[in-house]
Design a protein around this motif. Sequence first.
Motif, PDB file in Angstrom:
ATOM      1  N   ALA A  49       0.844  -1.199   0.000  1.00 55.40           N
ATOM      2  CA  ALA A  49       0.000   0.000   0.000  1.00 55.40           C
ATOM      3  C   ALA A  49       0.884   1.255   0.000  1.00 55.40           C
ATOM      4  O   ALA A  49       0.613   2.217  -0.731  1.00 55.40           O
ATOM      5  CB  ALA A  49      -0.923  -0.012   1.218  1.00 55.40           C
ATOM      6  N   LEU A  50       1.952   1.224   0.786  1.00 50.92           N
ATOM      7  CA  LEU A  50       2.868   2.377   0.811  1.00 50.92           C
ATOM      8  C   LEU A  50       3.579   2.516  -0.540  1.00 50.92           C
ATOM      9  O   LEU A  50       3.806   3.620  -1.027  1.00 50.92           O
ATOM     10  CB  LEU A  50       3.881   2.227   1.953  1.00 50.92           C
ATOM     11  N   ARG A  51       3.914   1.389  -1.140  1.00 54.39           N
ATOM     12  CA  ARG A  51       4.543   1.421  -2.468  1.00 54.39           C
ATOM     13  C   ARG A  51       3.632   2.133  -3.478  1.00 54.39           C
ATOM     14  O   ARG A  51       4.069   2.977  -4.242  1.00 54.39           O
ATOM     15  CB  ARG A  51       4.826  -0.012  -2.937  1.00 54.39           C
ATOM     16  N   GLU A  52       2.358   1.773  -3.407  1.00 55.77           N
ATOM     17  CA  GLU A  52       1.402   2.359  -4.352  1.00 55.77           C
ATOM     18  C   GLU A  52       1.347   3.877  -4.154  1.00 55.77           C
ATOM     19  O   GLU A  52       1.366   4.647  -5.106  1.00 55.77           O
ATOM     20  CB  GLU A  52       0.029   1.713  -4.118  1.00 55.77           C
ATOM     21  N   ILE A  53       1.350   4.296  -2.884  1.00 59.15           N
ATOM     22  CA  ILE A  53       1.328   5.736  -2.594  1.00 59.15           C
ATOM     23  C   ILE A  53       2.587   6.411  -3.142  1.00 59.15           C
ATOM     24  O   ILE A  53       2.532   7.457  -3.782  1.00 59.15           O
ATOM     25  CB  ILE A  53       1.225   5.975  -1.063  1.00 59.15           C
ATOM     26  N   MET A  54       3.727   5.776  -2.916  1.00 63.50           N
ATOM     27  CA  MET A  54       4.995   6.431  -3.274  1.00 63.50           C
ATOM     28  C   MET A  54       5.289   6.426  -4.772  1.00 63.50           C
ATOM     29  O   MET A  54       5.991   7.300  -5.256  1.00 63.50           O
ATOM     30  CB  MET A  54       6.149   5.771  -2.526  1.00 63.50           C
ATOM     31  N   LEU A  55       4.784   5.408  -5.487  1.00 62.34           N
ATOM     32  CA  LEU A  55       5.130   5.309  -6.907  1.00 62.34           C
ATOM     33  C   LEU A  55       4.149   6.003  -7.842  1.00 62.34           C
ATOM     34  O   LEU A  55       4.477   6.253  -8.994  1.00 62.34           O
ATOM     35  CB  LEU A  55       5.301   3.835  -7.322  1.00 62.34           C
ATOM     36  N   GLU A  67       8.852  10.660   2.318  1.00 64.93           N
ATOM     37  CA  GLU A  67       9.225   9.513   1.482  1.00 64.93           C
ATOM     38  C   GLU A  67      10.187   8.596   2.249  1.00 64.93           C
ATOM     39  O   GLU A  67      10.014   7.370   2.288  1.00 64.93           O
ATOM     40  CB  GLU A  67       9.885  10.045   0.210  1.00 64.93           C
ATOM     41  N   LEU A  68      11.170   9.220   2.909  1.00 62.43           N
ATOM     42  CA  LEU A  68      12.145   8.431   3.678  1.00 62.43           C
ATOM     43  C   LEU A  68      11.451   7.629   4.779  1.00 62.43           C
ATOM     44  O   LEU A  68      11.707   6.431   4.962  1.00 62.43           O
ATOM     45  CB  LEU A  68      13.179   9.378   4.293  1.00 62.43           C
ATOM     46  N   LEU A  69      10.549   8.308   5.504  1.00 60.61           N
ATOM     47  CA  LEU A  69       9.885   7.638   6.629  1.00 60.61           C
ATOM     48  C   LEU A  69       8.956   6.528   6.142  1.00 60.61           C
ATOM     49  O   LEU A  69       8.842   5.475   6.778  1.00 60.61           O
ATOM     50  CB  LEU A  69       9.137   8.664   7.480  1.00 60.61           C
ATOM     51  N   MET A  70       8.327   6.739   4.993  1.00 63.98           N
ATOM     52  CA  MET A  70       7.467   5.673   4.442  1.00 63.98           C
ATOM     53  C   MET A  70       8.300   4.471   4.012  1.00 63.98           C
ATOM     54  O   MET A  70       7.878   3.325   4.205  1.00 63.98           O
ATOM     55  CB  MET A  70       6.637   6.199   3.264  1.00 63.98           C
ATOM     56  N   MET A  71       9.486   4.727   3.461  1.00 60.88           N
ATOM     57  CA  MET A  71      10.368   3.604   3.079  1.00 60.88           C
ATOM     58  C   MET A  71      10.685   2.772   4.322  1.00 60.88           C
ATOM     59  O   MET A  71      10.645   1.538   4.286  1.00 60.88           O
ATOM     60  CB  MET A  71      11.685   4.101   2.469  1.00 60.88           C
ATOM     61  N   PHE A  72      10.994   3.450   5.425  1.00 66.59           N
ATOM     62  CA  PHE A  72      11.366   2.701   6.627  1.00 66.59           C
ATOM     63  C   PHE A  72      10.148   2.112   7.341  1.00 66.59           C
ATOM     64  O   PHE A  72      10.282   1.081   8.000  1.00 66.59           O
ATOM     65  CB  PHE A  72      12.228   3.557   7.564  1.00 66.59           C
ATOM     66  N   ALA A  73       8.981   2.744   7.202  1.00 66.40           N
ATOM     67  CA  ALA A  73       7.768   2.137   7.776  1.00 66.40           C
ATOM     68  C   ALA A  73       7.483   0.822   7.047  1.00 66.40           C
ATOM     69  O   ALA A  73       7.201  -0.214   7.673  1.00 66.40           O
ATOM     70  CB  ALA A  73       6.585   3.091   7.636  1.00 66.40           C
ATOM     71  N   ALA A  74       7.581   0.869   5.718  1.00 69.76           N
ATOM     72  CA  ALA A  74       7.371  -0.355   4.924  1.00 69.76           C
ATOM     73  C   ALA A  74       8.408  -1.410   5.311  1.00 69.76           C
ATOM     74  O   ALA A  74       8.109  -2.600   5.440  1.00 69.76           O
ATOM     75  CB  ALA A  74       7.468  -0.026   3.438  1.00 69.76           C
ATOM     76  N   ARG A  75       9.636  -0.964   5.520  1.00 71.63           N
ATOM     77  CA  ARG A  75      10.742  -1.897   5.838  1.00 71.63           C
ATOM     78  C   ARG A  75      10.553  -2.526   7.223  1.00 71.63           C
ATOM     79  O   ARG A  75      10.802  -3.725   7.409  1.00 71.63           O
ATOM     80  CB  ARG A  75      12.062  -1.123   5.764  1.00 71.63           C
ATOM     81  N   ALA A  76      10.110  -1.726   8.197  1.00 69.85           N
ATOM     82  CA  ALA A  76       9.904  -2.258   9.552  1.00 69.85           C
ATOM     83  C   ALA A  76       8.883  -3.392   9.508  1.00 69.85           C
ATOM     84  O   ALA A  76       9.059  -4.456  10.123  1.00 69.85           O
ATOM     85  CB  ALA A  76       9.429  -1.138  10.478  1.00 69.85           C
ATOM     86  N   GLN A  77       7.788  -3.163   8.760  1.00 69.87           N
ATOM     87  CA  GLN A  77       6.745  -4.179   8.648  1.00 69.87           C
ATOM     88  C   GLN A  77       7.259  -5.422   7.916  1.00 69.87           C
ATOM     89  O   GLN A  77       6.988  -6.562   8.310  1.00 69.87           O
ATOM     90  CB  GLN A  77       5.550  -3.576   7.886  1.00 69.87           C
ATOM     91  N   HIS A  78       8.027  -5.169   6.865  1.00 71.67           N
ATOM     92  CA  HIS A  78       8.582  -6.256   6.041  1.00 71.67           C
ATOM     93  C   HIS A  78       9.514  -7.136   6.884  1.00 71.67           C
ATOM     94  O   HIS A  78       9.467  -8.365   6.825  1.00 71.67           O
ATOM     95  CB  HIS A  78       9.349  -5.607   4.883  1.00 71.67           C
ATOM     96  N   LEU A  79      10.338  -6.479   7.681  1.00 67.48           N
ATOM     97  CA  LEU A  79      11.274  -7.229   8.541  1.00 67.48           C
ATOM     98  C   LEU A  79      10.518  -8.052   9.578  1.00 67.48           C
ATOM     99  O   LEU A  79      10.820  -9.230   9.799  1.00 67.48           O
ATOM    100  CB  LEU A  79      12.240  -6.253   9.238  1.00 67.48           C
ATOM    101  N   ALA A  80       9.515  -7.408  10.207  1.00 69.97           N
ATOM    102  CA  ALA A  80       8.788  -8.091  11.286  1.00 69.97           C
ATOM    103  C   ALA A  80       7.952  -9.246  10.757  1.00 69.97           C
ATOM    104  O   ALA A  80       7.899 -10.322  11.360  1.00 69.97           O
ATOM    105  CB  ALA A  80       7.883  -7.079  12.004  1.00 69.97           C
TER     106      ALA A  80
END
Length: 207
Positions: A49-55, A67-80
């Motif tokens: 969903a964040l990807r769709e927003i950013m792209l 943009e930076l914070l959304m990249m890391f929000a997506a990454r935190a979820q991906h890692l967890a």
Amino acid sequence: MIRGRFLTLEGIEGAGKSTSLEFIQQLLRSAAIPHLVTREPGGTVLGEALREIMLRADRTNICADSELLMMFAARAQHLAERIRPALDEGMWVVCDRFTDATYAYQGGGRGIPDERIGILENWVQGALRPDLTLLFDIPVDQGLARAGRRSVPDRFEREKREFFERVRRHYLVAAAREPGRIRVIDGAHTPGQVQDAIRAILQEFLP
Ligand code: Z5A
């Protein structure tokens, strides 16, 4: 249980990451290595969903910090949700882009200082870093020509040539700083030559 290995693929648009991902999967399958293939931003419902927003090309008013914070929000979820559980189960994780892309795009491209990105990297990832990163390097004009042939440009692909020159330079500086982890592959070579280079590097890593 031995932790799996974490491989990431990086490069500017059109460098050949997605194409090479399929070849890497074949190599891992033939070596009978259980693996997860995923991508960033994305890999989870929230991340996609964040990807769709950013792209989305019409989202022109996203500031660099958002943009930076959304990249890391997506990454935190991906890692967890996906990356850490897979590694803990002993699977290899192959990820199309990861934090080196943040340094290259939000750092090199948008001008956010590396130190600020480093704070988020340590916060979100703790000590976790990729074991191996394949950096597909290609001259900007060639990469953009390949990417442009394919689809309608997204918000990043609409950036000017100089943006991608800065991104490419940032990637190459990172590779020079960490030559053991970041291995540069000439993405302008033929598909066969690129596959040979990947096979040679992965052979050092395969059990
Ligand atoms: N982004 C960010 O800013 N910060 C972050 O932290 C992260 C990401 C994680 C989405 O990434 C965007 O997110 C990205 C950066 C930003 N910016 N953009 N745009 P993405 O990885 O999903 O999107 P991409 O970089 O645009 O992927 P791409 O254009 O698909 O590039 P690629 O995967 O490297 O290329 P490809 O699809 O493998 O190949 C492109 C074409 O070239 C295709 O037609 C192939 O058949 C052809 N090709 C590939 N290799 C060859 C060779 N060797 N010879 C000839 N032709 C070839």
